[in-house]
Design an enzyme around this catalytic site. Sequence first.
Site, PDB file in Angstrom:
ATOM      1  N   ARG A  19      40.366  49.661  40.592  1.00  0.00           N
ATOM      2  CA  ARG A  19      40.457  49.052  39.268  1.00  0.00           C
ATOM      3  C   ARG A  19      41.369  49.857  38.351  1.00  0.00           C
ATOM      4  NH1 ARG A  19      36.201  45.141  38.236  1.00  0.00           N
ATOM      5  NH2 ARG A  19      36.473  45.482  36.016  1.00  0.00           N
ATOM      6  N   PHE A  74      43.161  46.220  40.743  1.00  0.00           N
ATOM      7  CA  PHE A  74      42.544  45.274  41.663  1.00  0.00           C
ATOM      8  C   PHE A  74      41.212  44.811  41.067  1.00  0.00           C
ATOM      9  CE2 PHE A  74      44.749  47.580  45.355  1.00  0.00           C
ATOM     10  CZ  PHE A  74      45.787  46.661  45.373  1.00  0.00           C
ATOM     11  N   PRO A  75      40.845  43.541  41.266  1.00  0.00           N
ATOM     12  CA  PRO A  75      39.597  43.019  40.705  1.00  0.00           C
ATOM     13  C   PRO A  75      38.382  43.373  41.572  1.00  0.00           C
ATOM     14  CG  PRO A  75      40.729  41.279  41.859  1.00  0.00           C
ATOM     15  CD  PRO A  75      41.632  42.490  41.913  1.00  0.00           C
ATOM     16  N   LYS A  76      38.133  44.659  41.759  1.00  0.00           N
ATOM     17  CA  LYS A  76      37.068  45.101  42.653  1.00  0.00           C
ATOM     18  C   LYS A  76      35.718  45.092  41.937  1.00  0.00           C
ATOM     19  CE  LYS A  76      39.922  47.789  45.723  1.00  0.00           C
ATOM     20  NZ  LYS A  76      39.957  48.906  46.634  1.00  0.00           N
ATOM     21  N   LYS A  77      34.688  44.632  42.687  1.00  0.00           N
ATOM     22  CA  LYS A  77      33.327  44.575  42.179  1.00  0.00           C
ATOM     23  C   LYS A  77      32.372  45.054  43.263  1.00  0.00           C
ATOM     24  CE  LYS A  77      32.219  41.271  39.330  1.00  0.00           C
ATOM     25  NZ  LYS A  77      31.906  39.956  38.753  1.00  0.00           N
TER      26      LYS A  77
END
Length: 143
Positions: free
Chosen positions: A108, A113-116
Amino acid sequence: MKKKDVLKQYTTPIGAPAFVQGPHRFKRREYLNITYRTDREALENLVPEPLEIDQPLVRFEVMKMPDTTGYGAYVECGQAAVVRMGQEQGEFLLAMYLDNLPAIAAGRELSAFPKKLGSAKLFVDSDTLVPRHSDYDSLDVIG
């Protein structure tokens, strides 16, 4: 701390970063990619302008990362829309899920990056490579 030292910092909080400073190396990675066609209108609601969609295609990817410097081992999965900007083709990352806090934070903060947080797996069952995004909160997303 001196101003010159502050300028060398790569993340916050300065005294307790969530991940170690690079360079980061990713070795012995394993991938499984599945491209599928989806609803055009639903995809258009997620992909921002000026990106364009020729065909409503999405790539689902599971990546097994057993040997990474600074993060440890983890498995990540996500979705990427196939897009175009002018004559250049590429992908727009829709979602990425993994259960490794340093890799989430670095992805992130360093790469946007749209990391969750989520739990992914990639394993061989007899003669079949099996991807699994087993849960996101209490939801069994792919099984």
